[in-house]
Design an enzyme around this catalytic site. Structure first.
Site, PDB file in Angstrom:
ATOM      1  N   SER A  99      18.649   8.958 -27.795  1.00  0.00           N
ATOM      2  CA  SER A  99      19.514   7.811 -28.095  1.00  0.00           C
ATOM      3  C   SER A  99      19.333   7.382 -29.535  1.00  0.00           C
ATOM      4  CB  SER A  99      19.108   6.664 -27.165  1.00  0.00           C
ATOM      5  OG  SER A  99      19.612   5.437 -27.632  1.00  0.00           O
ATOM      6  N   TYR A 138      12.352   0.776 -23.416  1.00  0.00           N
ATOM      7  CA  TYR A 138      13.284   1.878 -23.169  1.00  0.00           C
ATOM      8  C   TYR A 138      13.379   2.779 -24.400  1.00  0.00           C
ATOM      9  CZ  TYR A 138      17.788   4.186 -23.468  1.00  0.00           C
ATOM     10  OH  TYR A 138      18.766   5.124 -23.696  1.00  0.00           O
ATOM     11  N   LYS A 166      12.199   6.960 -25.317  1.00  0.00           N
ATOM     12  CA  LYS A 166      12.972   8.046 -25.942  1.00  0.00           C
ATOM     13  C   LYS A 166      12.192   8.633 -27.128  1.00  0.00           C
ATOM     14  CE  LYS A 166      16.449   7.979 -23.141  1.00  0.00           C
ATOM     15  NZ  LYS A 166      16.604   9.067 -22.155  1.00  0.00           N
TER      16      LYS A 166
HETATM   17  N1  UFG Z   1      28.017  -7.014 -26.058  1.00  0.00           N
HETATM   18  C1  UFG Z   1      28.614  -8.242 -25.937  1.00  0.00           C
HETATM   19  N2  UFG Z   1      28.834  -8.748 -24.672  1.00  0.00           N
HETATM   20  C2  UFG Z   1      28.466  -8.069 -23.556  1.00  0.00           C
HETATM   21  C3  UFG Z   1      27.850  -6.788 -23.694  1.00  0.00           C
HETATM   22  C4  UFG Z   1      27.640  -6.299 -24.969  1.00  0.00           C
HETATM   23  O1  UFG Z   1      28.960  -8.901 -26.924  1.00  0.00           O
HETATM   24  O2  UFG Z   1      28.651  -8.576 -22.449  1.00  0.00           O
HETATM   25  C5  UFG Z   1      27.794  -6.470 -27.408  1.00  0.00           C
HETATM   26  C6  UFG Z   1      26.329  -6.271 -27.714  1.00  0.00           C
HETATM   27  O3  UFG Z   1      25.744  -7.457 -28.153  1.00  0.00           O
HETATM   28  C7  UFG Z   1      26.404  -5.188 -28.776  1.00  0.00           C
HETATM   29  C8  UFG Z   1      27.640  -4.366 -28.363  1.00  0.00           C
HETATM   30  O4  UFG Z   1      28.378  -5.206 -27.499  1.00  0.00           O
HETATM   31  O5  UFG Z   1      26.657  -5.767 -30.019  1.00  0.00           O
HETATM   32  C9  UFG Z   1      27.280  -3.092 -27.629  1.00  0.00           C
HETATM   33  O6  UFG Z   1      26.404  -3.431 -26.559  1.00  0.00           O
HETATM   34  P1  UFG Z   1      26.032  -2.399 -25.407  1.00  0.00           P
HETATM   35  O7  UFG Z   1      25.104  -3.114 -24.468  1.00  0.00           O
HETATM   36  O8  UFG Z   1      27.268  -1.802 -24.821  1.00  0.00           O
HETATM   37  O9  UFG Z   1      25.296  -1.243 -26.182  1.00  0.00           O
HETATM   38  P2  UFG Z   1      23.993  -1.304 -27.103  1.00  0.00           P
HETATM   39  O10 UFG Z   1      24.433  -0.873 -28.458  1.00  0.00           O
HETATM   40  O11 UFG Z   1      23.240  -2.554 -26.999  1.00  0.00           O
HETATM   41  O12 UFG Z   1      23.079  -0.264 -26.349  1.00  0.00           O
HETATM   42  C10 UFG Z   1      23.313   1.062 -26.436  1.00  0.00           C
HETATM   43  C11 UFG Z   1      22.830   1.775 -25.181  1.00  0.00           C
HETATM   44  C12 UFG Z   1      21.345   1.755 -25.097  1.00  0.00           C
HETATM   45  C13 UFG Z   1      20.703   2.114 -26.410  1.00  0.00           C
HETATM   46  C14 UFG Z   1      21.257   1.302 -27.524  1.00  0.00           C
HETATM   47  C15 UFG Z   1      20.684   1.694 -28.868  1.00  0.00           C
HETATM   48  O13 UFG Z   1      23.386   1.180 -24.012  1.00  0.00           O
HETATM   49  O14 UFG Z   1      20.970   2.687 -24.112  1.00  0.00           O
HETATM   50  O15 UFG Z   1      22.648   1.488 -27.572  1.00  0.00           O
HETATM   51  O16 UFG Z   1      21.193   0.896 -29.886  1.00  0.00           O
HETATM   52  F1  UFG Z   1      19.374   1.918 -26.369  1.00  0.00           F
END
Ligand code: UFG
Length: 337
Positions: free
Chosen positions: A126, A151, A155
């Site tokens: 990731s 998590y 990785k």
């Molecule tokens: N977000 C919102 N509202 C929500 C959900 C997400 O605003 O209800 C935002 C988050 O704050 C972030 C973006 O949308 O800015 C993306 O969030 P995600 O949870 O979809 O994805 P992430 O980038 O946080 O996480 C992903 C993977 C993880 C990994 C991570 C590494 O899901 O497995 O990238 O950066 F670890």
């Protein structure tokens, strides 16, 4: 046909990869205890493949059960290891569960691969291994590996385990695929993401809010140092991502062992949360009720991939757009009801 063990093959990325493996002439063998997926994924796969997929419903971290699977399957070309716990927030609350499951299952697989002379592994890593990158786009040599959660550290640790194991086993080949943000669903609408309970990830939440299953999306912070104040990510269509696994297997097949290489899998483009919401509304013609909330702990401000290495070395690049992915995500959500 070359048999490929796909741990977590009933999951979101795993199921799409099974389809692409079969289309490319490999024989995928799913190992999945369905702890975080559903029968529906296997039904969808059967419809797409035109036959029931080969499935062993076992925990790939259970050494005895896994040994029996490999004995039953005979000659195996390689392993694609998707199966892992992946919820960042849960990993903060239950770190031991994450270290035990994610590192333990990889250790079991490597041990059995060594015993049985299976030479190739594709590992699901990731972009979380980069933490908050100092430079964007982030390339595979980025030095600061300060993953932001347990998590993320699993990785980092699994990547290191693979590097060490390859150093020790001259017959082994490993490709570490660093996914950015996989989204979307198969265009057929037969397989897709099946989040349990309240989705953690953005696109499943957006889809459920558009479908009226959630009151509204809360955007986690609009005061970041980005163009519109919301976080920026590299959203990649799951079908593009799935194809990259086939490319990686083909690529490894043409190279001598030992080999251990990491590749970014992203589009190279960054999109903000608000851009995702607006694109979803535009391509699907549905409103996404949303409101700005506070920042979410542990979120990185901006991360998107430098894709040159995967294009130049692996010969893979993402073809589908954010709009394609959001259209397919909505198509899948509507079928889910
Ligand atoms: N977000 C919102 N509202 C929500 C959900 C997400 O605003 O209800 C935002 C988050 O704050 C972030 C973006 O949308 O800015 C993306 O969030 P995600 O949870 O979809 O994805 P992430 O980038 O946080 O996480 C992903 C993977 C993880 C990994 C991570 C590494 O899901 O497995 O990238 O950066 F670890």
């Amino acid at each position: 046909m070359k048999k490929v063990i796909v741990t977590g093959g009933a999951g979101f990325i795993g199921s799409h990869t099974v389809v692409e493996l079969a289309a490319a002439g490999y024989a995928p063998v799913i190992v999945d205890d369905l702890r975080n997926s559903e029968e529906r994924a296997l039904t969808g796969l059967a419809a797409l493949l035109g036959r029931a997929p080969v499935v062993h419903r076992v925990d790939c971290g259970d050494e005895q059960a896994m040994r029996e699977v490999l004995e039953a399957e005979g000659e195996v070309h390689g392993v694609i290891h998707f199966a892992a716990d992946k919820a960042v927030g849960e990993s903060v609350a239950h770190p031991t569960k994450y270290y035990r499951n994610n590192i333990g299952s990889l250790a079991v697989l490597l041990e059995l691969m060594r015993q049985r002379g299976i030479r190739s592994m594709v590992f699901s890593s990731s972009c979380t291994v980069y933490g908050e990158p100092k430079e964007l786009p982030v390339d595979e040599t980025a030095p600061d590996r300060n993953a932001a959660s347990p998590y993320g550290f699993t990785k980092v640790a699994c990547e290191q385990l693979l590097r060490d194991e390859v150093s020790a086993s001259p017959m082994l080949k490993a490709v570490l695929l660093r996914y950015f943000n996989p989204i979307g669903a198969h265009p057929s609408g037969l397989i897709g993401e099946l989040p349990r309970g309240v989705p953690n990830n953005l696109v499943p939440y957006v889809s459920q809010a558009a479908a009226g299953l959630r009151d509204r999306l809360i955007i986690h912070g609009a005061d970041y140092d980005t163009a519109d104040g919301t976080c920026v990510r590299d959203y990649i269509h799951v079908v593009d991502l799935a194809k990259a696994h086939v490319t990686a297997l083909d690529w490894m097949g043409q190279r001598p062992a030992p080999l251990c290489e990491a590749f970014n899998l992203g589009t190279g483009r960054g999109n903000s949360v608000l851009e995702v919401v607006r694109t979803f509304e535009a391509v699907n013609g549905v409103p996404v009720p949303h409101a700005i909330g506070p920042r979410r702990a542990g979120d990185v401000e901006s991360v998107f991939a430098d894709t040159r290495r995967s294009a130049e070395v692996l010969g893979w690049r993402a073809r589908l757009t954010l709009a394609d992915a959001l259209r397919d995500a909505w198509n899948w959500q509507r079928r889910l009801g």
